[in-house]
Design a protein around this motif. Structure first.
Motif, PDB file in Angstrom:
ATOM      1  N   PRO A 169       0.848  -1.169  -0.053  1.00  0.00           N
ATOM      2  CA  PRO A 169       0.093   0.054  -0.193  1.00  0.00           C
ATOM      3  C   PRO A 169       0.871   1.309   0.048  1.00  0.00           C
ATOM      4  O   PRO A 169       0.328   2.361  -0.591  1.00  0.00           O
ATOM      5  CB  PRO A 169      -0.818  -0.008   1.270  1.00  0.00           C
ATOM      6  N   ARG A 170       2.134   1.305   0.493  1.00  0.00           N
ATOM      7  CA  ARG A 170       2.823   2.241   0.710  1.00  0.00           C
ATOM      8  C   ARG A 170       3.772   2.410  -0.220  1.00  0.00           C
ATOM      9  O   ARG A 170       4.573   3.372  -0.401  1.00  0.00           O
ATOM     10  CB  ARG A 170       3.397   2.519   2.195  1.00  0.00           C
ATOM     11  N   LYS A 171       4.024   1.420  -1.286  1.00  0.00           N
ATOM     12  CA  LYS A 171       4.851   1.643  -2.389  1.00  0.00           C
ATOM     13  C   LYS A 171       6.472   1.679  -2.003  1.00  0.00           C
ATOM     14  O   LYS A 171       7.066   2.243  -2.529  1.00  0.00           O
ATOM     15  CB  LYS A 171       4.532   2.613  -3.266  1.00  0.00           C
ATOM     16  N   LYS A 172       6.763   1.014  -0.591  1.00  0.00           N
ATOM     17  CA  LYS A 172       8.180   1.036  -0.358  1.00  0.00           C
ATOM     18  C   LYS A 172       8.274  -0.093   0.737  1.00  0.00           C
ATOM     19  O   LYS A 172       7.329  -0.353   1.578  1.00  0.00           O
ATOM     20  CB  LYS A 172       8.344   2.537   0.169  1.00  0.00           C
ATOM     21  N   GLY A 173       9.649  -0.635   0.744  1.00  0.00           N
ATOM     22  CA  GLY A 173       9.789  -1.460   1.902  1.00  0.00           C
ATOM     23  C   GLY A 173      11.062  -2.225   1.606  1.00  0.00           C
ATOM     24  O   GLY A 173      11.634  -2.258   0.544  1.00  0.00           O
TER      25      GLY A 173
END
Length: 263
Positions: A139-143
């Motif tokens: 959902p946050r488009k990062k990791g």
């Protein structure tokens, strides 16, 4: 504007979940992330060990909490992810480190022991990565996902090291890392593996005692075992913006052992 090297390695405000984090390599990796500014959630099975590890991190000025969970149990894994988000906020960095080994000749290796090792070392990594990605990273488009494999997953063993299930599981972790990186790159998630060599730890104690720590150290080009600092640099590279264009990769931290065994 191009960031400075200090800015690229800065993890201030980020949340890192570290499994198998109450001792050994997991705790060393937690220190690295916390020293760079991350807030740390430690997990393992034993509350007493976690409490001591969290206190150690706090004494070093690191914000740390803990959750007791068994990463061999799906319900515990999903609870761990949800409770971490509830208590600390969205997870930016996942370190899949919880693991098990079993020593027995292949022809005598108990099937239930094989299943235990594969369940924790492979299935558990997948379920937790899936849960954290769905809750936070996609959902946050990062990791950042860091999977702890081993040089045991890069090649076979000499005959005295009878760890067929462990070797197989860690080889699976290496290719799991590649496959997951290929799928989740479009979501801004990097997935990389660390392959430690021989470090003094509870997991390797029996092997070091059997074969001799000095003998094993002399088998490495650098003539030593890993220490309490040797995973820190690679952990921070994979977890930070400094490694934002690195995904689907593994790197051995083993004093050069894999270079001479053809890993």
């Amino acid at each position: 504007m191009t960031r400075t090297i200090q800015q690229l390695f800065d993890l201030t405000g980020q949340v890192a979940l570290v499994t198998g984090g109450s001792r050994g390599l997991g705790l060393q990796m937690a220190h690295a992330l916390g020293e760079a500014g991350a807030k740390i959630m430690l997990s393992s099975r034993k509350a007493e060990d976690l409490e001591a590890a969290a206190a150690e991190l706090k004494a070093a000025g690191i914000e740390a909490q803990w959750i007791a969970a068994d990463c061999g149990k799906e319900e515990d894994i999903r609870r761990l992810a949800a409770e971490t988000v509830q208590r600390m906020g969205p997870i930016d960095i996942l370190v899949n480190n919880a693991g098990a080994t079993w020593g027995a000749p292949a022809e005598e290796h108990p099937v239930n022991a094989w299943d235990k090792v594969m369940n924790l070392n492979v299935r558990g990594y997948f379920i937790l990565a899936q849960e954290v990605a769905k809750l936070c990273m996609i959902p946050r488009k990062k990791g950042r996902i860091l999977n702890v494999a081993s040089i045991a997953g890069l090649a076979g063993n000499p005959s005295e090291m009878k760890t067929i299930a462990y070797n197989t599981s860690k080889g699976a972790v290496v290719n799991f890392t590649r496959a997951l990186a290929g799928e989740w790159g479009e979501h801004g998630i990097t997935v990389n593996a660390i392959c430690p060599g021989f470090f003094p730890s509870k997991m390797t104690y029996g092997l070091l005692e059997k074969l001799g720590a000095d003998k094993m150290a002399q088998g490495a080009p650098l003539r030593r075992l890993g220490d309490d600092e040797d995973l820190k640099g690679l952990t921070l590279l994979y977890a930070s913006a400094a490694g934002k264009h690195i995904t689907g990769q593994w790197m051995a931290v083993d004093g050069g052992v894999s270079a001479i065994i053809g890993g």
